[in-house]
Design a protein around this motif. Sequence first.
Motif, PDB file in Angstrom:
ATOM      1  N   PHE A   1      -8.090   2.772   0.369  1.00  0.00           N
ATOM      2  CA  PHE A   1      -8.107   2.416  -0.840  1.00  0.00           C
ATOM      3  C   PHE A   1      -8.758   2.812  -1.794  1.00  0.00           C
ATOM      4  N   CYS A   2      -8.726   3.646  -3.234  1.00  0.00           N
ATOM      5  CA  CYS A   2      -9.896   4.080  -3.820  1.00  0.00           C
ATOM      6  C   CYS A   2      -9.107   4.118  -5.107  1.00  0.00           C
ATOM      7  N   THR A   3      -9.886   4.219  -6.429  1.00  0.00           N
ATOM      8  CA  THR A   3      -9.487   3.961  -7.830  1.00  0.00           C
ATOM      9  C   THR A   3      -9.300   5.784  -7.719  1.00  0.00           C
ATOM     10  N   ALA A   4      -8.337   6.675  -8.514  1.00  0.00           N
ATOM     11  CA  ALA A   4      -7.990   7.481  -8.451  1.00  0.00           C
ATOM     12  C   ALA A   4      -8.368   7.739 -10.164  1.00  0.00           C
ATOM     13  N   PRO A   5      -8.242   8.839 -10.729  1.00  0.00           N
ATOM     14  CA  PRO A   5      -8.213   8.829 -11.963  1.00  0.00           C
ATOM     15  C   PRO A   5      -7.753   8.522 -12.754  1.00  0.00           C
ATOM     16  N   ASN A   6      -7.545   7.883 -13.923  1.00  0.00           N
ATOM     17  CA  ASN A   6      -7.193   6.695 -14.967  1.00  0.00           C
ATOM     18  C   ASN A   6      -6.857   5.873 -14.386  1.00  0.00           C
ATOM     19  N   ASN A   7      -7.278   5.557 -13.533  1.00  0.00           N
ATOM     20  CA  ASN A   7      -8.000   3.982 -12.630  1.00  0.00           C
ATOM     21  C   ASN A   7      -6.879   3.352 -12.359  1.00  0.00           C
ATOM     22  N   LYS A   8      -6.304   4.965 -11.292  1.00  0.00           N
ATOM     23  CA  LYS A   8      -4.804   4.195 -11.119  1.00  0.00           C
ATOM     24  C   LYS A   8      -5.003   3.942  -9.147  1.00  0.00           C
ATOM     25  N   THR A   9      -4.354   3.485  -8.707  1.00  0.00           N
ATOM     26  CA  THR A   9      -4.450   3.327  -6.724  1.00  0.00           C
ATOM     27  C   THR A   9      -4.539   4.819  -6.754  1.00  0.00           C
ATOM     28  N   GLY A  10      -5.074   5.028  -5.299  1.00  0.00           N
ATOM     29  CA  GLY A  10      -5.110   6.176  -4.185  1.00  0.00           C
ATOM     30  C   GLY A  10      -5.150   5.947  -3.177  1.00  0.00           C
ATOM     31  N   PHE A  11      -4.987   7.166  -2.618  1.00  0.00           N
ATOM     32  CA  PHE A  11      -5.728   6.934  -0.624  1.00  0.00           C
ATOM     33  C   PHE A  11      -6.920   7.758  -1.088  1.00  0.00           C
ATOM     34  N   LEU A  12      -8.033   7.118  -0.149  1.00  0.00           N
ATOM     35  CA  LEU A  12      -8.794   8.228  -0.277  1.00  0.00           C
ATOM     36  C   LEU A  12      -8.756   9.235   1.221  1.00  0.00           C
ATOM     37  N   CYS A  13      -9.510  10.396   1.343  1.00  0.00           N
ATOM     38  CA  CYS A  13      -9.305  11.558   2.488  1.00  0.00           C
ATOM     39  C   CYS A  13     -10.215  10.797   3.243  1.00  0.00           C
ATOM     40  N   ASP A  14      -9.892  12.383   4.663  1.00  0.00           N
ATOM     41  CA  ASP A  14     -10.628  11.793   5.900  1.00  0.00           C
ATOM     42  C   ASP A  14     -12.312  11.759   5.041  1.00  0.00           C
ATOM     43  N   ASP A  15     -12.576  12.754   3.907  1.00  0.00           N
ATOM     44  CA  ASP A  15     -13.627  13.188   3.663  1.00  0.00           C
ATOM     45  C   ASP A  15     -14.847  12.261   3.156  1.00  0.00           C
ATOM     46  N   ARG A  16     -13.946  10.808   2.215  1.00  0.00           N
ATOM     47  CA  ARG A  16     -14.598   9.885   2.095  1.00  0.00           C
ATOM     48  C   ARG A  16     -15.126   9.996   0.530  1.00  0.00           C
ATOM     49  N   VAL A  17     -14.955  11.325   0.750  1.00  0.00           N
ATOM     50  CA  VAL A  17     -14.873  11.790  -1.422  1.00  0.00           C
ATOM     51  C   VAL A  17     -13.920  11.829  -1.880  1.00  0.00           C
ATOM     52  N   THR A  18     -12.742  12.669  -1.388  1.00  0.00           N
ATOM     53  CA  THR A  18     -11.564  12.574  -2.514  1.00  0.00           C
ATOM     54  C   THR A  18     -10.766  11.727  -2.106  1.00  0.00           C
ATOM     55  N   CYS A  19     -10.023  10.961  -3.531  1.00  0.00           N
ATOM     56  CA  CYS A  19      -8.988  10.478  -4.233  1.00  0.00           C
ATOM     57  C   CYS A  19      -8.134  10.785  -4.556  1.00  0.00           C
ATOM     58  N   VAL A  20      -7.142  10.953  -3.552  1.00  0.00           N
ATOM     59  CA  VAL A  20      -5.698  11.491  -4.565  1.00  0.00           C
ATOM     60  C   VAL A  20      -5.534   9.973  -5.108  1.00  0.00           C
ATOM     61  N   PRO A  21      -4.239  10.608  -6.301  1.00  0.00           N
ATOM     62  CA  PRO A  21      -2.896   9.475  -6.513  1.00  0.00           C
ATOM     63  C   PRO A  21      -2.194   9.099  -5.098  1.00  0.00           C
ATOM     64  N   ALA A  22      -1.524   8.064  -5.379  1.00  0.00           N
ATOM     65  CA  ALA A  22      -0.690   7.283  -4.709  1.00  0.00           C
ATOM     66  C   ALA A  22       0.599   8.082  -4.680  1.00  0.00           C
ATOM     67  N   SER A  23       0.703   8.351  -5.200  1.00  0.00           N
ATOM     68  CA  SER A  23       2.150   9.576  -5.778  1.00  0.00           C
ATOM     69  C   SER A  23       1.870  10.795  -5.125  1.00  0.00           C
ATOM     70  N   TRP A  24       0.684  11.636  -5.328  1.00  0.00           N
ATOM     71  CA  TRP A  24       0.916  12.463  -3.532  1.00  0.00           C
ATOM     72  C   TRP A  24       0.503  12.993  -2.845  1.00  0.00           C
ATOM     73  N   VAL A  25       0.795  11.042  -2.000  1.00  0.00           N
ATOM     74  CA  VAL A  25       0.562  11.167  -0.579  1.00  0.00           C
ATOM     75  C   VAL A  25       1.961  11.178  -0.621  1.00  0.00           C
ATOM     76  N   CYS A  26       2.524  12.113   1.120  1.00  0.00           N
ATOM     77  CA  CYS A  26       4.035  11.794   1.619  1.00  0.00           C
ATOM     78  C   CYS A  26       5.052  12.650   0.496  1.00  0.00           C
ATOM     79  N   ASP A  27       3.745  13.421  -0.510  1.00  0.00           N
ATOM     80  CA  ASP A  27       4.798  14.385  -1.058  1.00  0.00           C
ATOM     81  C   ASP A  27       5.204  16.042  -1.152  1.00  0.00           C
ATOM     82  N   ARG A  28       5.115  15.992   0.835  1.00  0.00           N
ATOM     83  CA  ARG A  28       4.944  16.914   0.847  1.00  0.00           C
ATOM     84  C   ARG A  28       4.529  18.590   0.639  1.00  0.00           C
TER      85      ARG A  28
END
Length: 160
Positions: A29-56
């Motif tokens: 769990f992380c906070t992506a830009p615009n205070n949105k829910t995000g997914f934390l990558c293995d690098d423990r730095v990159t936080c991608v917005p939830a809707s970018w997960v499983c988007d191929r």
Amino acid sequence: SALALLIVVAALASGLALALLPRAPVNRFCTAPNNKTGFLCDDRVTCVPASWVCDRVSNCRNGEDEQEQLCGDLPHSLPGYLVFYCSNPRSWVYADQRCNGMNECGDCSDETWSLAACPPCGQEWWSCSPVHFEFCSCIPRRLCRDGIQHCLGWSDEFLC
């Protein structure tokens, strides 16, 4: 030499036992830009917005946002914090799509339903009853005074 052999065997057994222990899931769990829910990558730095997960599209360096374990049985395979279930339990949206002003659920439950817990319209939005299915209880202010009715009662053209 028997003692050395015994130590090696004990070390191997301990290593095997530790490898078989269930590992605690990584908190992603992380906070992506615009205070949105995000997914934390293995690098423990990159936080991608939830809707970018499983988007191929791999957004994490190692592609962990597209792994089969995570994306194999949507939405059930996703961590709960990435999912918002609409009022129709068979419908869902990504958590970062909740309270974004858009009607992703189709019935506005992601914008107006009590479980969505959305704040009132933000500064860039105008509160009204929209006439287009695209919006729920607010319209973007950029649509105000554009000569097109977006709100019942035309408040977007005369008051906004």
